[in-house]
Design an enzyme around this catalytic site. Structure first.
Site, PDB file in Angstrom:
ATOM      1  CG  ASP A 101      33.806  36.690  35.775  1.00  0.00           C
ATOM      2  OD1 ASP A 101      34.732  37.109  36.488  1.00  0.00           O
ATOM      3  OD2 ASP A 101      32.596  36.919  35.987  1.00  0.00           O
ATOM      4  CB  ALA A 102      37.000  31.899  32.297  1.00  0.00           C
TER       5      ALA A 102
END
Ligand code: URA
Length: 247
Positions: A101-102
């Protein structure tokens, strides 16, 4: 590159013998016979020798990167945001091995070897990935750890058993072999402890080690072999797919 060099790097013949092959009229580029060994060709040119395709061997490269928060783990982003690929100065085109995930930090691999990426990410190979998670609503009690270990009911089905250990009252280490979207975050949320920070500290045989956020290193061939052995041939029952799952 020169045609003779192209043929030599494809393992067709030595440079000198490749020059002879070309002069003898046995080599074609894009279907057109070429007799000049210095004729310039690119990697994407269709080169044949006596009608059989010849391709230059590509050197396999694998990098380990400590992904900083906010960096995307796609190959490129249409909105110009930084990606893991843009952080690495490499001569070849790289692809991330799965995704984080970012807002997840930590170990992500990048390679030009699509088959290796597939084996490291396809769930059927069950390559373990270890995450360190800082959790909300401490202390994390034994019942929550037991639930994570046993498998948690998520909307896309129960998770496989995980290895889980408590590092401190609000931090756990969790090892999973699946790779579902936001899996760790959803698992921890399901046992009452939303994730506040998530870092991947291990991927197969490889540890994040001393890499600082944004730092990367190229893996030695021995390290790549060890990684590759974490997805052994016995588990290669998986259907081959050109799209690797997320992580
Ligand atoms: N699990 C998650 O929830 N997020 C990640 O980035 C990786 C694993």
């Amino acid at each position: 590159m020169r045609l003779a060099k192209f043929l030599a790097s494809a393992g067709v013949a030595s440079r000198r013998a490749a020059e002879e092959l070309v002069r003898a009229g046995r080599v074609a580029v894009g279907g057109v016979p070429v007799t000049d060994p210095a004729h310039s060709v690119g990697e994407s040119d269709a080169v044949t020798v006596d009608g059989a395709p010849a391709r230059p061997e590509r050197e396999r490269v694998v990098y380990a990167l400590n992904k900083p928060a906010g960096v995307l783990s796609t190959a490129r982003d249409t909105h110009g945001r930084p990606t893991v690929v843009s952080l690495i100065d490499a001569a070849v085109r790289l692809y991330p091995v799965g995704r984080l995930d970012a807002d997840t930090t930590g170990l992500i691999l990048l390679t030009n070897d699509g088959q290796l990426a597939h084996r490291l990410t396809h769930p059927s190979f069950r390559v373990p990935k270890t995450y360190r998670a800082l959790l909300a609503r401490p202390p994390v009690r034994e019942a929550a750890l037991r639930a994570l270990r046993a498998g948690v009911a998520l909307e896309d089905g129960p998770t496989a058993p995980a290895r889980v250990s408590r590092v401190s009252a609000d931090t756990i280490e969790l090892t999973i072999t699946e790779g579902r979207k936001r899996q760790v975050r959803r698992m921890c949320e399901a046992v009452g402890h939303p994730v506040r920070q998530l870092e991947r500290v291990k991927f197969g045989t490889l540890s994040l080690g001393a890499l600082k956020p944004g730092q990367y290193r190229r893996l030695s061939e021995a390290a790549v072999e060890r990684l590759s052995a974490a997805a052994p041939a016995a588990r290669r029952g998986a259907r081959s797919s050109s799209r690797a799952p997320r992580r």
